[in-house]
Design an enzyme around this catalytic site. Structure first.
Site, PDB file in Angstrom:
ATOM      1  N   LYS A 197      11.554 -23.586 -23.441  1.00 60.86           N
ATOM      2  CA  LYS A 197      11.982 -24.906 -23.910  1.00 60.86           C
ATOM      3  C   LYS A 197      10.889 -25.900 -23.550  1.00 60.86           C
ATOM      4  O   LYS A 197      10.570 -26.086 -22.377  1.00 60.86           O
ATOM      5  CB  LYS A 197      13.307 -25.301 -23.261  1.00 60.86           C
ATOM      6  CG  LYS A 197      13.739 -26.714 -23.630  1.00 60.86           C
ATOM      7  CD  LYS A 197      15.127 -27.031 -23.145  1.00 60.86           C
ATOM      8  CE  LYS A 197      15.515 -28.451 -23.514  1.00 60.86           C
ATOM      9  NZ  LYS A 197      16.890 -28.765 -23.094  1.00 60.86           N
ATOM     10  N   LYS A 250      12.478 -23.239 -28.243  1.00 57.14           N
ATOM     11  CA  LYS A 250      12.928 -24.563 -28.680  1.00 57.14           C
ATOM     12  C   LYS A 250      11.844 -25.593 -28.459  1.00 57.14           C
ATOM     13  O   LYS A 250      11.282 -25.593 -27.367  1.00 57.14           O
ATOM     14  CB  LYS A 250      14.173 -24.917 -27.874  1.00 57.14           C
ATOM     15  CG  LYS A 250      14.713 -26.293 -28.112  1.00 57.14           C
ATOM     16  CD  LYS A 250      15.847 -26.542 -27.174  1.00 57.14           C
ATOM     17  CE  LYS A 250      16.333 -27.971 -27.379  1.00 57.14           C
ATOM     18  NZ  LYS A 250      17.313 -28.346 -26.418  1.00 57.14           N
TER      19      LYS A 250
HETATM   20  C1  PBG Z   1      19.853 -30.857 -22.742  1.00 52.80           C
HETATM   21  C2  PBG Z   1      19.511 -30.443 -24.116  1.00 52.80           C
HETATM   22  C3  PBG Z   1      18.630 -31.108 -24.985  1.00 52.80           C
HETATM   23  C4  PBG Z   1      18.736 -30.458 -26.202  1.00 52.80           C
HETATM   24  C5  PBG Z   1      19.639 -29.405 -26.058  1.00 52.80           C
HETATM   25  N1  PBG Z   1      20.099 -29.409 -24.745  1.00 52.80           N
HETATM   26  C6  PBG Z   1      17.810 -32.318 -24.815  1.00 52.80           C
HETATM   27  C7  PBG Z   1      16.830 -32.414 -23.734  1.00 52.80           C
HETATM   28  O1  PBG Z   1      16.432 -31.431 -23.114  1.00 52.80           O
HETATM   29  O2  PBG Z   1      16.441 -33.546 -23.456  1.00 52.80           O
HETATM   30  C8  PBG Z   1      18.007 -30.893 -27.444  1.00 52.80           C
HETATM   31  C9  PBG Z   1      18.603 -30.496 -28.743  1.00 52.80           C
HETATM   32  C10 PBG Z   1      18.133 -31.269 -29.913  1.00 52.80           C
HETATM   33  O3  PBG Z   1      17.218 -32.123 -29.836  1.00 52.80           O
HETATM   34  O4  PBG Z   1      18.682 -31.024 -30.991  1.00 52.80           O
HETATM   35  N2  PBG Z   1      19.485 -30.072 -21.700  1.00 52.80           N
END
Ligand code: PBG
Length: 329
Positions: A197, A250
């Site tokens: 991520k 992601k």
């Molecule tokens: C939170 C989380 C995020 C997303 C999914 N879980 C945001 C972040 O890490 O700030 C992002 C999903 C999206 O942008 O569609 N842990």
């Protein structure tokens, strides 16, 4: 006439030939539908994500009913938590009467077969807007956070979640959650790990949706540097060793090379998240009449599958499922 032996165009002659030659399929079974929920009535629009709303629990049931009818079989829940319930330790994240456990129970009571996935991270519950607990000097504390994440995962499993999805990027959380689930008898609950991520600008609309943006600093001490690929392999090896059932990359679109790399380095199923910013870009262009939404979205999703993703988390899950039903070869 050119003296050609090979003419690749022969295999593209007509629709049925093209269908036979097709290497990548897209179907509703490849989609996971992310849904935002809130603890009030009805739907609240999200300005930067037209077409996606924050859903009260009744609206959630209504939306899932439609999604199931369109062929969607898996959802992932993200709560918008009232400011008054946010705290520095994120305690609301493991309240058995919290919004997410209530939503899980309602969904599973109505659709026992629906795959209900839950996000594990503290950011929607954190008064600091971070995925972990913040020390007085502003550091994100790893091990203290993992202890809370285990409680959050257990609370979700007890409510009936099928898949637990840690998105926080703390070290060691997959192993700790697996051990916690097993010790409590939840040996069948799967873990979909956000393995690679990245600290991405494409999460902006999501943070608008949940009012979960960091209140200071950024997430670069836990989410990965978008410049790194080898580091993703290191995370894959760890999450595999710690017992992850599925690996996630992601965002998806700007990281197709990472999806491919991860696909080739693990035997585990690979998921990719077409995140809020990717949705917002497609939606904005479509609304301006600059792109054919259906064609562009199905092409983007096909590209993510072609890169190596088995499943895709996408805000287009429901619409794409509907489009695929009506799309002829
Ligand atoms: C939170 C989380 C995020 C997303 C999914 N879980 C945001 C972040 O890490 O700030 C992002 C999903 C999206 O942008 O569609 N842990």
């Amino acid at each position: 006439m050119l003296d050609l032996i090979e003419r690749p165009r022969r295999n593209r002659r007509n629709p049925w030939t093209r269908a036979m030659m097709r290497e990548t399929w897209l179907g509703p079974e490849h989609f996971i539908y992310p849904l935002f929920i809130h603890d009030g009535e009805g739907r609240q629009p999200i300005a930067s994500m037209p077409g996606c709303d924050r859903l009260g629990l009744d609206a959630l049931m209504h939306e899932v009913e439609g999604a199931v009818a369109d062929g969607v079989g898996a959802v992932v829940l993200f709560p918008a938590v009232e400011e008054a319930l946010k705290s520095s330790d994120g305690a609301e994240s493991h309240n058995p009467e919290g919004l997410v456990p209530r939503a899980i129970r309602k969904l599973k009571a109505r659709w026992p077969e629906l795959v209900v996935i839950t996000d594990v991270a503290l950011d929607p519950y954190s008064s600091d807007g971070h995925d972990g607990i913040v020390s007085p000097d502003g550091r994100i504390l790893n091990d203290e956070t993992v202890a809370v994440l285990v409680q959050q995962a257990l609370c979700q499993a007890e409510a009936g979640a099928d898949v637990i999805s840690p998105s926080d990027m703390m070290d060691g959380r997959v192993g700790a959650i697996r051990a916690g689930l097993d010790a409590a008898g939840f040996t069948d609950v799967q873990i979909l790990a956000y393995t690679a991520k990245y600290a991405s600008a494409f999460y902006g609309p999501f943070r608008d949706a949940l009012d979960s943006a960091p209140r200071f600093g950024d997430k670069k001490t836990y989410q990965m540097d978008p410049a790194n690929a080898r580091e993703a392999l290191r995370e894959v090896a760890l999450d595999e060793a710690e017992g992850a059932d599925m690996i996630m990359v992601k965002p998806a679109g700007p990281f197709l090379d990472i999806i491919r790399l991860v696909r080739e380095s693990t035997a585990l199923p690979v998921a990719a998240y077409q995140v809020s910013g990717e949705y917002a870009m497609l939606k904005a262009a479509a609304q301006n009449g600059w792109l054919d939404e259906k064609k562009a979205v199905l092409e983007a999703l096909t590209g993510i599958r072609r890169a190596g993703a088995d499943v895709i988390l996408t805000y287009y899950a429901r619409q794409a499922s509907r489009w695929l039903k009506e799309t002829a070869r």
